[in-house]
Scaffold this active site. Sequence first.
Site, PDB file in Angstrom:
ATOM      1  N   ARG A 193      97.221  21.290  66.249  1.00  0.00           N
ATOM      2  CA  ARG A 193      97.803  21.036  67.559  1.00  0.00           C
ATOM      3  C   ARG A 193      97.232  19.759  68.196  1.00  0.00           C
ATOM      4  NH1 ARG A 193      97.320  25.714  69.220  1.00  0.00           N
ATOM      5  NH2 ARG A 193      99.492  26.352  69.283  1.00  0.00           N
ATOM      6  N   TYR A 194      95.962  19.514  68.001  1.00  0.00           N
ATOM      7  CA  TYR A 194      95.282  18.362  68.592  1.00  0.00           C
ATOM      8  C   TYR A 194      94.861  17.395  67.490  1.00  0.00           C
ATOM      9  CZ  TYR A 194      94.888  21.631  72.499  1.00  0.00           C
ATOM     10  OH  TYR A 194      95.157  22.542  73.494  1.00  0.00           O
TER      11      TYR A 194
ATOM     12  N   ARG B  80      91.211  17.988  65.764  1.00  0.00           N
ATOM     13  CA  ARG B  80      90.741  19.297  65.315  1.00  0.00           C
ATOM     14  C   ARG B  80      91.894  20.119  64.760  1.00  0.00           C
ATOM     15  NH1 ARG B  80      90.562  20.299  71.619  1.00  0.00           N
ATOM     16  NH2 ARG B  80      90.770  18.073  71.370  1.00  0.00           N
TER      17      ARG B  80
ATOM     18  N   CYS C 203      91.120  41.967  61.682  1.00  0.00           N
ATOM     19  CA  CYS C 203      90.172  42.007  62.793  1.00  0.00           C
ATOM     20  C   CYS C 203      89.384  43.319  62.751  1.00  0.00           C
ATOM     21  CB  CYS C 203      90.902  41.925  64.135  1.00  0.00           C
ATOM     22  SG  CYS C 203      91.815  40.392  64.390  1.00  0.00           S
TER      23      CYS C 203
ATOM     24  N   CYS D 221      93.234  44.265  69.636  1.00  0.00           N
ATOM     25  CA  CYS D 221      93.399  44.269  71.091  1.00  0.00           C
ATOM     26  C   CYS D 221      94.881  44.396  71.437  1.00  0.00           C
ATOM     27  CB  CYS D 221      92.818  42.989  71.693  1.00  0.00           C
ATOM     28  SG  CYS D 221      91.050  42.764  71.366  1.00  0.00           S
TER      29      CYS D 221
ATOM     30  N   CYS E 280      96.692  41.007  72.326  1.00  0.00           N
ATOM     31  CA  CYS E 280      96.465  39.884  71.419  1.00  0.00           C
ATOM     32  C   CYS E 280      97.701  38.993  71.298  1.00  0.00           C
ATOM     33  CB  CYS E 280      96.081  40.409  70.038  1.00  0.00           C
ATOM     34  SG  CYS E 280      95.818  39.106  68.816  1.00  0.00           S
TER      35      CYS E 280
ATOM     36  N   ARG F 180      98.308  37.083  68.847  1.00  0.00           N
ATOM     37  CA  ARG F 180      98.748  37.043  67.451  1.00  0.00           C
ATOM     38  C   ARG F 180      99.077  38.446  66.946  1.00  0.00           C
ATOM     39  NH1 ARG F 180      94.197  32.922  66.088  1.00  0.00           N
ATOM     40  NH2 ARG F 180      95.267  30.937  66.472  1.00  0.00           N
TER      41      ARG F 180
ATOM     42  N   ASP G 191      98.233  35.176  77.366  1.00  0.00           N
ATOM     43  CA  ASP G 191      99.377  34.608  76.652  1.00  0.00           C
ATOM     44  C   ASP G 191     100.496  35.656  76.593  1.00  0.00           C
ATOM     45  OD1 ASP G 191      98.172  32.085  75.921  1.00  0.00           O
ATOM     46  OD2 ASP G 191      96.926  33.219  74.520  1.00  0.00           O
TER      47      ASP G 191
ATOM     48  N   ASP H 221      97.061  28.292  78.021  1.00  0.00           N
ATOM     49  CA  ASP H 221      97.638  27.714  76.807  1.00  0.00           C
ATOM     50  C   ASP H 221      99.149  27.664  77.048  1.00  0.00           C
ATOM     51  OD1 ASP H 221      97.797  26.722  74.230  1.00  0.00           O
ATOM     52  OD2 ASP H 221      96.335  28.155  73.468  1.00  0.00           O
TER      53      ASP H 221
ATOM     54  N   LYS I 270      96.229  23.461  75.833  1.00  0.00           N
ATOM     55  CA  LYS I 270      95.537  24.104  76.951  1.00  0.00           C
ATOM     56  C   LYS I 270      95.351  23.141  78.106  1.00  0.00           C
ATOM     57  CE  LYS I 270      92.705  27.365  74.278  1.00  0.00           C
ATOM     58  NZ  LYS I 270      93.055  26.938  72.915  1.00  0.00           N
TER      59      LYS I 270
END
Length: 369
Positions: free
Chosen positions: A102-103, A106, A115, A119, A122, A124, A283, A320, A327
């Site tokens: 995205r950037y 990085r 995981c 959660c 989440c 994702r 999100d 985000d 972000k």
Amino acid sequence: MTRSVNHPQDDFTPPTGRTLRDIPALVAAGLVPPDAAPALEEVARQYATAIPPAFAALIERPDDPIGLQVIPDAAELAVAPHEHADPIGDDALSPVPGIVHRYADRALLKPLLVCPLYCRFCFRREHVGPDGGVLDDAALARALDWLRDHPAIREVILTGGDPLMLSPRRLRQIVQALDAMPHVTTIRIHSRVPVADPARITDELADAMQTDRAMWVVMHANHASEFTPAARAALRRIQARAIPILGQSVLLRGVNDSVAALEGLFRAMVEARVKPYYLHQLDPAPGTARFHVPIAEGQRLLAGLRGRVTGLAWPTYTLDIPGGHGKVPLGPDYLEAGEDGPMVRDPAGGRHKLAAESAPNLALGARER
């Protein structure tokens, strides 16, 4: 939901105790009433469930700040118009499996989609799960080759899923591969494991994180009660390797949506030698509306902490932008326009006129002399 990545068993550290993974187990543990089970089975068919023993032990009642985060709820089947299966645009920014770019400087490396716990908020949640598995050797090699071929990438962020669910052998392999890339100066590992399943943070796993590059761990916690003695010991085990730890949290209705709850959370982080880094605006993943806190309310909550906690305990409140646009900070603004020039509010709400723009520069010059 289809998950097609291979799942080599030797890439996981051994489980500790019995993780609650289905609705009958939640009923037996007293976390779900039997009459709610049929509706929740439908939720379970769509979204994974896992609550490790260490995290389950923190739940005093199903609707407390810990239970809300991890116990399935029928409301997850109600999808609001603005909610999206890929709310921050990861899929469109994935040049090869396992990479999100995205950037410019990085990239994310997602070696697995598993995981320690799942959660209910989440972003994702459409992709992660116990049958999501890890990148097999060929897919991991392609992802690492992509990173090698992009010298502008200076920072690689291991995420997923949770990278600390990998075996020490597999994690060490990935860290060493990144360590050998001259242009990669910084490695980040984002994880929920230290609070969700702290027994996984063994000396062997912590040793696997060691590198000549700048290594940072970003741990995810949303409530002060997650910082148990076992969690603090797991964090210390990482810190003993000279690896600094940052904290990230999500602003969640019913979990931490009060000044007192946020203060407790950030104080617990600082006391565990964890610097609060990000407080994320939720999100808009499918079925997560019950956790939503409006941005204006989040800004008021964060403003309520100013002057109340040390600057060490002050995170960046961030959004985000949906669609993969990156972000942006949302923190409260203390600068206002006044009739006679700019005004600034103090933590108590008082308004003060700022001096002329040149005055701070003159003062700075005097100090430098």
